[in-house]
Design a protein around this motif. Structure first.
Motif, PDB file in Angstrom:
ATOM      1  N   GLU A 108       0.843  -1.199   0.000  1.00 52.20           N
ATOM      2  CA  GLU A 108       0.000   0.000   0.000  1.00 52.20           C
ATOM      3  C   GLU A 108       0.880   1.251   0.000  1.00 52.20           C
ATOM      4  OE1 GLU A 108      -4.062   1.563   2.240  1.00 52.20           O
ATOM      5  OE2 GLU A 108      -2.841  -0.002   3.145  1.00 52.20           O
ATOM      6  N   PRO A 109       1.179   1.798  -1.187  1.00 52.36           N
ATOM      7  CA  PRO A 109       1.990   3.027  -1.253  1.00 52.36           C
ATOM      8  C   PRO A 109       1.285   4.190  -0.574  1.00 52.36           C
ATOM      9  CG  PRO A 109       1.807   1.964  -3.407  1.00 52.36           C
ATOM     10  CD  PRO A 109       0.810   1.303  -2.506  1.00 52.36           C
ATOM     11  N   ARG A 134      -0.295   4.274 -10.875  1.00 49.26           N
ATOM     12  CA  ARG A 134      -0.142   3.131 -11.784  1.00 49.26           C
ATOM     13  C   ARG A 134       1.336   2.798 -11.962  1.00 49.26           C
ATOM     14  NH1 ARG A 134      -4.387   5.516 -14.887  1.00 49.26           N
ATOM     15  NH2 ARG A 134      -2.876   6.474 -16.280  1.00 49.26           N
ATOM     16  N   ASP A 135       2.139   3.188 -11.000  1.00 50.25           N
ATOM     17  CA  ASP A 135       3.578   2.954 -11.065  1.00 50.25           C
ATOM     18  C   ASP A 135       3.859   1.489 -10.735  1.00 50.25           C
ATOM     19  OD1 ASP A 135       6.312   2.957 -10.972  1.00 50.25           O
ATOM     20  OD2 ASP A 135       6.494   4.709  -9.679  1.00 50.25           O
ATOM     21  N   GLN A 136       3.868   0.647 -11.753  1.00 51.15           N
ATOM     22  CA  GLN A 136       4.059  -0.778 -11.516  1.00 51.15           C
ATOM     23  C   GLN A 136       5.425  -1.067 -10.905  1.00 51.15           C
ATOM     24  OE1 GLN A 136       3.401  -3.272 -14.954  1.00 51.15           O
ATOM     25  NE2 GLN A 136       4.295  -5.080 -13.980  1.00 51.15           N
ATOM     26  N   ALA A 137       6.447  -0.325 -11.335  1.00 50.98           N
ATOM     27  CA  ALA A 137       7.792  -0.543 -10.789  1.00 50.98           C
ATOM     28  C   ALA A 137       7.818  -0.323  -9.280  1.00 50.98           C
ATOM     29  CB  ALA A 137       8.793   0.390 -11.485  1.00 50.98           C
ATOM     30  N   LEU A 138       7.066   0.656  -8.795  1.00 45.38           N
ATOM     31  CA  LEU A 138       7.001   0.913  -7.347  1.00 45.38           C
ATOM     32  C   LEU A 138       6.368  -0.275  -6.631  1.00 45.38           C
ATOM     33  CD1 LEU A 138       7.110   2.593  -4.776  1.00 45.38           C
ATOM     34  CD2 LEU A 138       4.994   3.711  -5.493  1.00 45.38           C
ATOM     35  N   PHE A 139       5.249  -0.775  -7.137  1.00 41.50           N
ATOM     36  CA  PHE A 139       4.588  -1.919  -6.510  1.00 41.50           C
ATOM     37  C   PHE A 139       5.495  -3.150  -6.546  1.00 41.50           C
ATOM     38  CE2 PHE A 139       0.895   0.737  -6.971  1.00 41.50           C
ATOM     39  CZ  PHE A 139       0.048   0.328  -5.961  1.00 41.50           C
ATOM     40  N   GLU A 140       6.233  -3.325  -7.637  1.00 35.22           N
ATOM     41  CA  GLU A 140       7.149  -4.468  -7.728  1.00 35.22           C
ATOM     42  C   GLU A 140       8.270  -4.353  -6.706  1.00 35.22           C
ATOM     43  OE1 GLU A 140       8.528  -4.634 -11.717  1.00 35.22           O
ATOM     44  OE2 GLU A 140       6.648  -5.407 -12.548  1.00 35.22           O
TER      45      GLU A 140
END
Length: 440
Positions: A239-240, A245-251
Motif C-alpha cells: 500500500e503506497p 499506476r507505477d508498476q515498478a514501485l509496486f514491484e
C-alpha cells in the motif's frame, strides 16, 4: 470501418481486452486469444494507424512476448494478416492487395469476430481449390460469387463476402466487469524469492496493463502465497502512500516485503489482487516528464512507510506553543516549487534553494528538542546572544490548569561557540536557561 486485430498467441482471459481500451472504447475479445479494436474514430489521436499498431503491439507484449497485430478494413482480414503478415496496415478500401504471396491455408484465419462454424468446410474449399491447380489466395479472391454459391451454398457466399470486405462485423463498446485479480499455479513449488517473484511478475504485468486501459489507479495490492505442505498462507499487503499506476514501485515494494518474509515451505500457488480507485485528473505540460519530483517523492515515502520509518514535509502551523509549531505531512505540497532561485549580480551567480522556503517565514526552528536541555551558567556565558531583548514571550493562560504546561518563558536567538544559530529560553520563574532547538 478500420479494424485492428491483436493476436496474443496464447490463451487469455476475456478481461485481457480491457488493456486495449486506451486505443478505443470499442474493443472485443474472441476466444482463445484475439482482440479486435475499432480504431476508425480514434487512430488520429494516437499518431495515425501506424502509431496505433505500435502501441497495440507494446501492450500485447505484456501478455505474450511474440504477439502480433495488423490493421485492415474488416475484422476477418485483420485477423488473417495478424498471423500471416504481422504488423501490416492494409490500404484503405483495398485490403485485398495484401493477399499477394499468401497461400490457401490463410483462409482458415479469415474469421474475425465469428469463427468458421465448421472447420471441415473451409478445409474442403482449400482441398478442392488445390485439385483445380489453385494455390494462392489471390486466385480464390478472383472466384465469382455465383460459382462459390453453387458449390458451397451459404458458406460460399460468406467466404466471398469476407474476401471482398462485405462481411460487416460491428465491434461494440466494452463494459468492464471483471475484478483485477490474477492467479498462478506452480507445477514445481518454489521457495526462492527471486524465482517466485519472476513467476508473479507476468501476472502483475497483465493486471497493470488492464489498470492502465481502464484509466484507474491502484491504491493497494494484496499477494497471497499458498504453501505446498500445509494450509498456511502468507498475506503480503502493498500500500503506497498514494494511489498510482507505477508498476515498478509496486514491484519494488513487493520484492522487499518478500525478502523479509521467511517461507517455512515452498509455495505452490499465489493470488494477486489490485484494488483500484478513479484516476487523478492532472493537466500536464506536453513536454513535462511523467516521472517528476512528486512521483519520486511518493516512491521514497512509500519505501519509508513499509520500513516503519516516519518522514515527510514540515508544515508551519499557527500555534501558541513551540511544540505545535510544525506538523509532519506526507502529501506533496500543492504550492511547492522545487526550482531553485538563481540571483545574478554583476558577474556573480548565487543559487538559493527553496526547499525550506516556508521556514524563513517562521521565527521558530524546525529542529526542536523533545525535552528542553538545561544550561548551566558556564554554558550560558559561552553563548553569544543576538539581542538583549527576547524575540518571543510565552506565558501560561488562565485556562491552562496543568502544572506541566508552560509557565513563563522568554525566548532568545543565540550563537554557539561553533557558530550555530540556536533557540534558547529563560524560565522567568526559576531564571534557568534551556536549549530548545536548532535552526536548520
Amino acid at each position: 470501418m478500420r479494424t485492428l486485430c491483436i493476436n496474443l498467441k496464447t490463451q487469455q482471459e476475456s478481461s485481457s481486452a480491457e488493456a486495449f481500451l486506451v486505443l478505443s472504447p470499442r474493443v472485443q475479445f474472441r476466444f482463445p486469444h484475439y482482440i479486435f479494436v475499432d480504431i476508425e474514430s480514434t487512430s488520429h489521436l494516437l499518431g495515425g494507424e501506424h502509431g496505433v499498431l505500435q502501441k497495440a503491439v507494446e501492450i500485447g507484449r505484456k501478455f505474450s512476448a511474440d504477439s502480433s497485430a495488423a490493421i485492415a478494413d474488416t475484422a476477418p482480414v485483420a485477423q488473417m494478416l495478424a498471423k500471416w503478415k504481422p504488423f501490416t496496415v492494409a490500404p484503405r478500401a483495398a485490403e485485398h492487395r495484401e493477399f499477394s504471396g499468401l497461400g490457401l491455408d490463410a483462409l482458415k484465419d479469415l474469421e474475425g469476430l465469428a469463427p468458421w462454424s465448421q472447420k471441415r468446410l473451409i478445409e474442403h474449399v482449400i482441398s478442392f481449390a488445390r485439385t483445380l491447380g489453385v494455390c494462392t489466395l489471390e486466385e480464390v479472391y478472383n472466384f465469382r460469387l455465383v460459382s462459390l454459391r453453387e458449390r458451397w451454398g451459404d458458406f460460399g457466399v460468406l467466404l466471398w463476402n469476407r474476401l471482398h470486405s462485405q462481411d460487416s462485423q460491428v465491434i461494440s463498446p466494452l463494459v468492464p466487469r471483471d475484478p483485477l485479480v490474477g492467479y498462478g499455479y506452480l507445477d514445481d513449488p518454489l521457495g526462492s524469492v527471486p524465482l517466485l517473484f519472476n513467476r508473479i511478475k507476468p501476472v502483475m504485468d497483465t493486471l497493470f496493463a488492464r489498470l492502465n486501459g481502464l484509466s484507474r489507479y491502484a491504491h493497494k495490492m494484496e499477494v497471497i502465497l499458498h504453501c505446498e505442505y500445509s494450509d498456511k498462507k502468507y498475506l503480503l499487503l502493498i500500500e503506497p502512500i498514494s494511489a498510482s499506476r507505477d508498476q515498478a514501485l509496486f514491484e519494488d515494494l513487493l520484492y522487499k516485503k518478500m525478502e523479509k518474509t521467511e517461507l517455512t515451505n515452498p509455495i505452490r500457488e499465489f493470488e494477486v489482487s489490485v484494488y483500484d480507485v478513479p484516476e487523478k485528473i492532472q493537466q500536464l505540460d506536453f513536454f513535462e516528464p511523467r516521472d517528476n519530483s512528486e512521483d519520486r517523492w511518493r516512491r521514497l515515502i512509500s519505501f519509508a512507510k513499509q520500513s516503519n520509518c516516519e518522514m515527510g514535509f514540515l508544515q508551519v502551523e499557527a500555534s501558541h506553543f513551540p511544540e505545535k509549531s510544525f506538523q509532519l505531512v506526507t502529501e506533496w505540497p500543492e504550492d511547492f516549487k522545487s526550482e531553485d532561485l538563481v540571483e545574478r549580480q554583476d558577474n556573480a551567480v548565487q543559487v538559493k534553494t527553496t526547499y525550506a522556503k516556508g521556514l524563513k517565514e517562521s521565527p521558530r526552528p524546525s529542529l526542536l528538542l523533545e525535552n528542553p536541555q538545561p544550561l548551566n551558567s558556564f554554558e550560558v556565558q559561552k553563548l553569544r546572544f543576538v539581542s538583549t531583548m527576547p524575540s518571543e514571550r510565552i506565558e501560561s493562560s488562565w485556562w491552562q490548569i496543568s502544572s506541566q504546561e508552560l509557565k513563563h518563558r522568554d525566548y532568545f536567538f543565540a550563537l554557539s561557540q561553533q557558530g550555530q544559530l540556536i533557540w534558547i529560553f529563560q524560565d522567568k520563574v526559576s531564571s534557568q536557561y534551556y536549549l530548545h532547538g536548532y535552526f536548520d
